[in-house]
Scaffold this motif. Structure first.
Motif, PDB file in Angstrom:
ATOM      1  N   PHE A  82       0.860  -1.185   0.000  1.00 15.39           N
ATOM      2  CA  PHE A  82       0.000   0.000   0.000  1.00 15.39           C
ATOM      3  C   PHE A  82       0.895   1.234   0.000  1.00 15.39           C
ATOM      4  O   PHE A  82       1.710   1.411   0.917  1.00 15.39           O
ATOM      5  CB  PHE A  82      -0.908   0.017   1.229  1.00 15.39           C
ATOM      6  CG  PHE A  82      -1.972  -1.041   1.177  1.00 15.39           C
ATOM      7  CD1 PHE A  82      -3.192  -0.782   0.559  1.00 15.39           C
ATOM      8  CD2 PHE A  82      -1.747  -2.301   1.720  1.00 15.39           C
ATOM      9  CE1 PHE A  82      -4.177  -1.761   0.491  1.00 15.39           C
ATOM     10  CE2 PHE A  82      -2.727  -3.295   1.665  1.00 15.39           C
ATOM     11  CZ  PHE A  82      -3.940  -3.028   1.048  1.00 15.39           C
ATOM     12  N   GLU A 119      -0.760  -0.511  -4.442  1.00 13.81           N
ATOM     13  CA  GLU A 119      -2.086   0.098  -4.339  1.00 13.81           C
ATOM     14  C   GLU A 119      -1.903   1.504  -3.771  1.00 13.81           C
ATOM     15  O   GLU A 119      -1.438   1.660  -2.635  1.00 13.81           O
ATOM     16  CB  GLU A 119      -2.996  -0.755  -3.454  1.00 13.81           C
ATOM     17  CG  GLU A 119      -4.419  -0.209  -3.467  1.00 13.81           C
ATOM     18  CD  GLU A 119      -5.460  -1.267  -3.149  1.00 13.81           C
ATOM     19  OE1 GLU A 119      -5.293  -2.429  -3.539  1.00 13.81           O
ATOM     20  OE2 GLU A 119      -6.441  -0.891  -2.489  1.00 13.81           O
ATOM     21  N   VAL A 121      -3.101   4.694  -2.183  1.00 10.36           N
ATOM     22  CA  VAL A 121      -4.246   5.053  -1.342  1.00 10.36           C
ATOM     23  C   VAL A 121      -3.979   6.377  -0.623  1.00 10.36           C
ATOM     24  O   VAL A 121      -2.845   6.847  -0.561  1.00 10.36           O
ATOM     25  CB  VAL A 121      -4.538   3.944  -0.287  1.00 10.36           C
ATOM     26  CG1 VAL A 121      -4.865   2.623  -0.945  1.00 10.36           C
ATOM     27  CG2 VAL A 121      -3.356   3.771   0.667  1.00 10.36           C
ATOM     28  N   ASP A 129     -10.962   5.428   0.075  1.00 10.04           N
ATOM     29  CA  ASP A 129      -9.838   6.357  -0.064  1.00 10.04           C
ATOM     30  C   ASP A 129      -8.680   5.682  -0.808  1.00 10.04           C
ATOM     31  O   ASP A 129      -7.622   5.436  -0.247  1.00 10.04           O
ATOM     32  CB  ASP A 129      -9.387   6.853   1.320  1.00 10.04           C
ATOM     33  CG  ASP A 129      -8.431   8.033   1.200  1.00 10.04           C
ATOM     34  OD1 ASP A 129      -8.450   8.694   0.146  1.00 10.04           O
ATOM     35  OD2 ASP A 129      -7.667   8.282   2.142  1.00 10.04           O
ATOM     36  N   LYS A 130      -8.951   5.341  -2.065  1.00  9.81           N
ATOM     37  CA  LYS A 130      -7.883   4.758  -2.876  1.00  9.81           C
ATOM     38  C   LYS A 130      -7.968   5.285  -4.301  1.00  9.81           C
ATOM     39  O   LYS A 130      -9.035   5.633  -4.787  1.00  9.81           O
ATOM     40  CB  LYS A 130      -7.902   3.238  -2.815  1.00  9.81           C
ATOM     41  CG  LYS A 130      -9.196   2.589  -3.185  1.00  9.81           C
ATOM     42  CD  LYS A 130      -9.075   1.090  -2.977  1.00  9.81           C
ATOM     43  CE  LYS A 130     -10.422   0.423  -3.139  1.00  9.81           C
ATOM     44  NZ  LYS A 130     -10.431  -0.945  -2.678  1.00  9.81           N
TER      45      LYS A 130
END
Ligand SMILES: Cc1ncc(COP(=O)(O)O)c(C=O)c1O
Length: 191
Positions: A82, A119, A121, A129-130
């Motif tokens: 992330f 990913e 975000v 919220d991405k």
């Protein structure tokens, strides 16, 4: 439209074709063929005495803006990393609101490719919220800058102060002239 007009037997003063021409947000998006669009409209106008109105939005300014944002934290998991940015859904609402996909590119290129899924975000604790999931990207480190592309339309105008988040600075670049057109908000501005 010609068929509908024929059925209605009404002479419209104008016909509004609206917007929706859009822009190509990624290489898989098909671009509108303006030449074909133009030909179809001209053909239509030969047989109909009416005015055509357009309401283009994104096609005028969509690709005129970018959102520059910093990687504040990288959370590694087994399946993906992330990449937590300092921009969030309040700054760019389109992905959260209707699943819009905005290309993300590094501000500075390096040659280190990673074989991981990234990913991208935001830091707000909301499942929406991405921004984007990307398979191949260069290796990112905390504090790197990345650029979220094509945010000129419905970017700042859809932004909000959700989660008491001050809005970012807005800079206009015209040739080599750089101008601050909106100051960075401070927390005190929101209170
Ligand atoms: C009434 C109306 N016309 C035109 C547009 C522009 O649409 P687009 O950006 O898809 O060209 C919008 C977008 O919100 C709209 O609400």
């Amino acid at each position: 439209m010609g068929k509908i007009l024929k059925k209605s037997k009404y002479n419209f003063d104008y016909i509004d074709l609206g917007g929706g021409m859009g822009i190509s947000y990624s290489s898989i998006n098909k671009k509108l063929n303006y030449q074909k669009y133009n030909l179809a409209i001209n053909k239509f106008l030969k047989n109909h005495k009416t005015k055509i109105i357009f309401e283009p939005g994104r096609s005028i300014i969509g690709n005129a803006g970018v959102l520059i944002t910093k990687v504040i934290y990288i959370k590694e998991t087994r399946s993906k990393d992330f990449i937590i940015l300092d921009a969030a859904m309040n700054d760019l609402m389109r992905p959260a609101l209707y699943g819009a996909e905005h290309k993300i590119i590094p501000a500075l290129k390096n040659k280190k490719k990673v074989n991981k899924i990234y990913e991208f975000v935001g830091p707000i604790c909301e499942s929406t919220d991405k921004f984007l999931t990307q398979k191949k990207f260069q290796k990112l480190e905390e504090k790197d800058l990345v650029i979220i592309c094509d945010v000129g339309a419905y970017g700042m105008s859809l932004s909000s102060n959700y989660n008491v988040r001050p809005k970012p600075i807005e800079i206009l670049i015209k040739k080599s002239k750089v101008e601050v057109i909106k100051k960075r908000q401070k927390l005190a501005d929101l209170i």
